[in-house]
Motif scaffolding. Structure first.
Motif, mmCIF file in Angstrom:
data_model
loop_
_atom_site.group_PDB
_atom_site.id
_atom_site.type_symbol
_atom_site.label_atom_id
_atom_site.label_comp_id
_atom_site.label_asym_id
_atom_site.label_seq_id
_atom_site.Cartn_x
_atom_site.Cartn_y
_atom_site.Cartn_z
ATOM 1 N N ASP A 1 0.825 -1.205 0.000
ATOM 2 C CA ASP A 1 0.000 0.000 0.000
ATOM 3 C C ASP A 1 0.865 1.262 0.000
ATOM 4 N N ALA A 2 2.065 1.168 0.590
ATOM 5 C CA ALA A 2 2.989 2.304 0.605
ATOM 6 C C ALA A 2 3.695 2.489 -0.731
ATOM 7 N N GLY A 3 3.618 1.483 -1.610
ATOM 8 C CA GLY A 3 4.256 1.586 -2.917
ATOM 9 C C GLY A 3 5.364 0.595 -3.170
ATOM 10 N N VAL A 4 5.594 -0.335 -2.245
ATOM 11 C CA VAL A 4 6.606 -1.379 -2.423
ATOM 12 C C VAL A 4 6.110 -2.397 -3.457
ATOM 13 N N ASP A 5 7.054 -2.982 -4.192
ATOM 14 C CA ASP A 5 6.714 -3.952 -5.232
ATOM 15 C C ASP A 5 6.943 -5.402 -4.824
ATOM 16 N N LEU A 6 7.897 -5.654 -3.934
ATOM 17 C CA LEU A 6 8.292 -7.029 -3.631
ATOM 18 C C LEU A 6 8.505 -7.168 -2.132
ATOM 19 N N VAL A 7 7.759 -8.100 -1.525
ATOM 20 C CA VAL A 7 7.789 -8.338 -0.080
ATOM 21 C C VAL A 7 8.701 -9.515 0.201
ATOM 22 N N LEU A 8 9.724 -9.299 1.018
ATOM 23 C CA LEU A 8 10.701 -10.334 1.349
ATOM 24 C C LEU A 8 10.342 -10.984 2.675
ATOM 25 N N ALA A 9 10.127 -12.300 2.641
ATOM 26 C CA ALA A 9 9.856 -13.091 3.848
ATOM 27 C C ALA A 9 10.933 -14.155 3.921
ATOM 28 N N SER A 10 12.129 -13.776 4.349
ATOM 29 C CA SER A 10 13.295 -14.647 4.227
ATOM 30 C C SER A 10 13.609 -15.453 5.473
ATOM 31 N N ALA A 11 13.660 -14.802 6.636
ATOM 32 C CA ALA A 11 14.151 -15.474 7.832
ATOM 33 C C ALA A 11 13.146 -16.460 8.419
ATOM 34 N N LYS A 12 11.870 -16.227 8.217
ATOM 35 C CA LYS A 12 10.820 -17.094 8.758
ATOM 36 C C LYS A 12 9.765 -17.318 7.670
ATOM 37 N N PRO A 13 10.071 -18.175 6.701
ATOM 38 C CA PRO A 13 9.164 -18.341 5.567
ATOM 39 C C PRO A 13 7.801 -18.902 5.931
ATOM 40 N N SER A 14 7.666 -19.439 7.115
ATOM 41 C CA SER A 14 6.367 -19.992 7.519
ATOM 42 C C SER A 14 5.275 -18.940 7.594
ATOM 43 N N VAL A 15 5.632 -17.655 7.662
ATOM 44 C CA VAL A 15 4.599 -16.613 7.712
ATOM 45 C C VAL A 15 4.171 -16.161 6.321
ATOM 46 N N ALA A 16 4.858 -16.610 5.286
ATOM 47 C CA ALA A 16 4.545 -16.149 3.934
ATOM 48 C C ALA A 16 3.125 -16.486 3.490
ATOM 49 N N PRO A 17 2.567 -17.665 3.813
ATOM 50 C CA PRO A 17 1.181 -17.917 3.403
ATOM 51 C C PRO A 17 0.200 -16.884 3.948
ATOM 52 N N ALA A 18 0.405 -16.431 5.176
ATOM 53 C CA ALA A 18 -0.473 -15.396 5.731
ATOM 54 C C ALA A 18 -0.334 -14.099 4.946
ATOM 55 N N MET A 19 0.871 -13.798 4.492
ATOM 56 C CA MET A 19 1.081 -12.606 3.683
ATOM 57 C C MET A 19 0.366 -12.715 2.344
ATOM 58 N N VAL A 20 0.496 -13.870 1.711
ATOM 59 C CA VAL A 20 -0.169 -14.092 0.428
ATOM 60 C C VAL A 20 -1.678 -13.965 0.584
ATOM 61 N N ASP A 21 -2.224 -14.622 1.606
ATOM 62 C CA ASP A 21 -3.675 -14.582 1.814
ATOM 63 C C ASP A 21 -4.170 -13.163 2.045
ATOM 64 N N ALA A 22 -3.411 -12.384 2.832
ATOM 65 C CA ALA A 22 -3.832 -11.018 3.132
ATOM 66 C C ALA A 22 -3.785 -10.139 1.886
ATOM 67 N N LEU A 23 -2.775 -10.315 1.068
ATOM 68 C CA LEU A 23 -2.673 -9.526 -0.157
ATOM 69 C C LEU A 23 -3.801 -9.860 -1.123
ATOM 70 N N VAL A 24 -4.105 -11.147 -1.268
ATOM 71 C CA VAL A 24 -5.199 -11.556 -2.148
ATOM 72 C C VAL A 24 -6.526 -11.009 -1.637
ATOM 73 N N ALA A 25 -6.764 -11.139 -0.328
ATOM 74 C CA ALA A 25 -8.032 -10.686 0.244
ATOM 75 C C ALA A 25 -8.199 -9.182 0.071
ATOM 76 N N ARG A 26 -7.128 -8.425 0.322
ATOM 77 C CA ARG A 26 -7.237 -6.971 0.172
ATOM 78 C C ARG A 26 -7.462 -6.590 -1.286
ATOM 79 N N ALA A 27 -6.771 -7.257 -2.219
ATOM 80 C CA ALA A 27 -6.955 -6.958 -3.640
ATOM 81 C C ALA A 27 -8.365 -7.294 -4.098
ATOM 82 N N ASP A 28 -8.917 -8.388 -3.586
ATOM 83 C CA ASP A 28 -10.286 -8.760 -3.949
ATOM 84 C C ASP A 28 -11.303 -7.747 -3.427
ATOM 85 N N ALA A 29 -11.000 -7.131 -2.277
ATOM 86 C CA ALA A 29 -11.964 -6.231 -1.643
ATOM 87 C C ALA A 29 -11.808 -4.779 -2.059
ATOM 88 N N ASP A 30 -10.651 -4.402 -2.604
ATOM 89 C CA ASP A 30 -10.339 -2.990 -2.822
ATOM 90 C C ASP A 30 -9.735 -2.813 -4.216
#
Length: 433
Positions: A383-412
């Protein structure tokens, strides 16, 4: 310029590795090597997250503390927790070529906007599953290994195999700065000196050496180096600057030295077909704590016209395809949010004329941002204008990031337009892979 794409399909061989937290803001101590069971396969049964996304991966270890204890900033801790986000705005006219992602699903576009850690110590399968099931467009080789080129190439090939059905090639990234921050070592990889030592070389010599170091990465299938560091560190306070100065990650102590030698390193990498990301905009040289291990890290000196911003301007002009945002707060730019979540700070990069990919520092485990839920971290960055989100040290949180991005894009729809723009920039950056 010709880029080298990882080739072949291979299972990841057993590696002798050293695990390490791989946030870009600073190194940690190296434990003893451990032997891995092998081989690991890139194929596997999906557990079928809704929408064909990946299974919940096994959690990876959280980063160990920095080798140098960070001194907390004396500045009051800014609020970085959940907030009501302001309405999004459409990307500015004259932005990226949206035809590059025309006809893509939201899930496919979001996948290009997320880069997930691939721990060289394992487990491998959770990341492979996310690449395949969530359309993830980039992996980051995380940790430390002394196993040498061929085992790394086998691991990369397995990740590429997992992405074989995708529209675009995979970004395969790592941190190969030199000195204390060098993920890949062993046969086939040079021991790269620290940036402070690189800055003593003639720039032409440094570029030639960096080309060799880049060729080593390319031979292992790595096509993106999240380097060089262009942070401007005052010499008299270098040992009070935990993320950069303490470890000699800076290319000297003057703007001229950082520009000349940092750009020589970057150009050598690009000569070898490896893309580069200059970091950490607008500069971590003035902070007194490490965003990987400390919350409330704040810079009260750096503003839009600071010399450190001019250094990044020169790095952009020299041709870097990516710029990495800092996660510190800069009170003279935006006192209310870390730079990575700040439209003002991210917008400053665009004001410099940069039309490439803006990437976050690690948002999966850095203490500076963990007060924000994982999914919201990704949403706030885009939302701030970043293009690529890095989830490197703890990749287990990446699915939550993907889900949140998809949900926000679907709603807005306005946020969906930002996803379109971000994905298009990432795809454009891959054009030579």
């Amino acid at each position: 310029m010709t880029r080298l794409r990882p080739l072949g399909l291979a299972a990841a061989a057993a590696l002798a590795v050293v695990t390490l937290a791989a946030g870009c803001a600073g190194p940690s101590t190296d434990p003893d090597p451990t032997a891995l069971p092998g081989p690991a396969q890139s194929s596997g049964q999906s557990t079928g997250r809704p929408g064909g996304t990946s299974p919940s991966p096994s959690p990876s270890a959280t980063p160990s503390p920095s080798a140098t204890s960070a001194t907390p900033s004396a500045t009051p801790t800014p609020t970085v927790g959940p907030t009501n986000l302001p309405p999004t705005e459409q990307p500015a006219p004259g932005g990226p070529d949206l035809s590059l992602v025309a006809g893509w699903s939201v899930e496919e576009k979001v996948g290009q906007v997320v880069m997930v850690g691939l721990p060289v110590a394992g487990p491998f399968q959770p990341t492979f599953d996310m690449v395949r099931d969530d359309h993830i467009g980039g992996v980051f080789l995380h940790g430390r290994t002394k196993a040498g080129r061929q085992p790394v190439k086998n691991l990369v090939d397995a990740a590429v195999d997992a992405a074989a059905g995708e529209r675009e090639p995979l970004f395969v990234a790592t941190d190969q700065e030199g000195g204390a921050v060098q993920v890949l070592r062993g046969t086939g990889f040079s021991d790269i000196p620290s940036a402070v030592d690189q800055a003593t070389l003639d720039p032409a010599d440094l570029r030639a050496r960096s080309r060799v170091w880049g060729q080593e990465l390319a031979a292992a299938g790595v096509n993106l180096n999240l380097a060089p560091v262009l942070d401007l560190v005052p010499q008299d306070s270098a040992q009070s600057n935990p993320p950069i100065g303490v470890f000699g990650r800076n290319y000297g102590y003057t703007a001229e030295s950082v520009i000349v030698h940092g750009n020589a390193f970057a150009q050598g990498q690009r000569d070898a077909g490896v893309q580069t990301s200059i970091k950490h905009f607008p500069g971590l040289g003035r902070v007194t704590a490490n965003t990987d291990t400390t919350a409330g890290v704040t810079d009260t000196v750096t503003g839009p016209d600071a010399p450190s911003v001019d250094v990044f301007d020169a790095g952009i002009a020299a041709g870097s395809g990516l710029v990495m945002m800092s996660s510190a707060v800069y009170t003279r730019i935006d006192p209310d949010a870390p730079a990575v979540f700040s439209p003002a700070a991210v917008g400053l990069v665009r004001d410099l004329g940069f039309d490439g990919v803006i990437i976050t520092d690690d948002l999966s485990a850095a203490v500076q941002v963990t007060g924000v839920p994982a999914g919201e971290r990704a949403v706030r960055a885009v939302d701030a204008g970043v293009d690529l989100v890095l989830a490197s040290a703890k990749p287990s949180v990446a699915p939550a990031m993907v889900d949140a991005l998809v949900a926000r894009a679907d709603a807005d729809p306005a946020f969906a337009a930002k996803i379109d723009a971000a994905a298009a920039r990432v795809v454009a950056a891959k054009s030579g892979l």
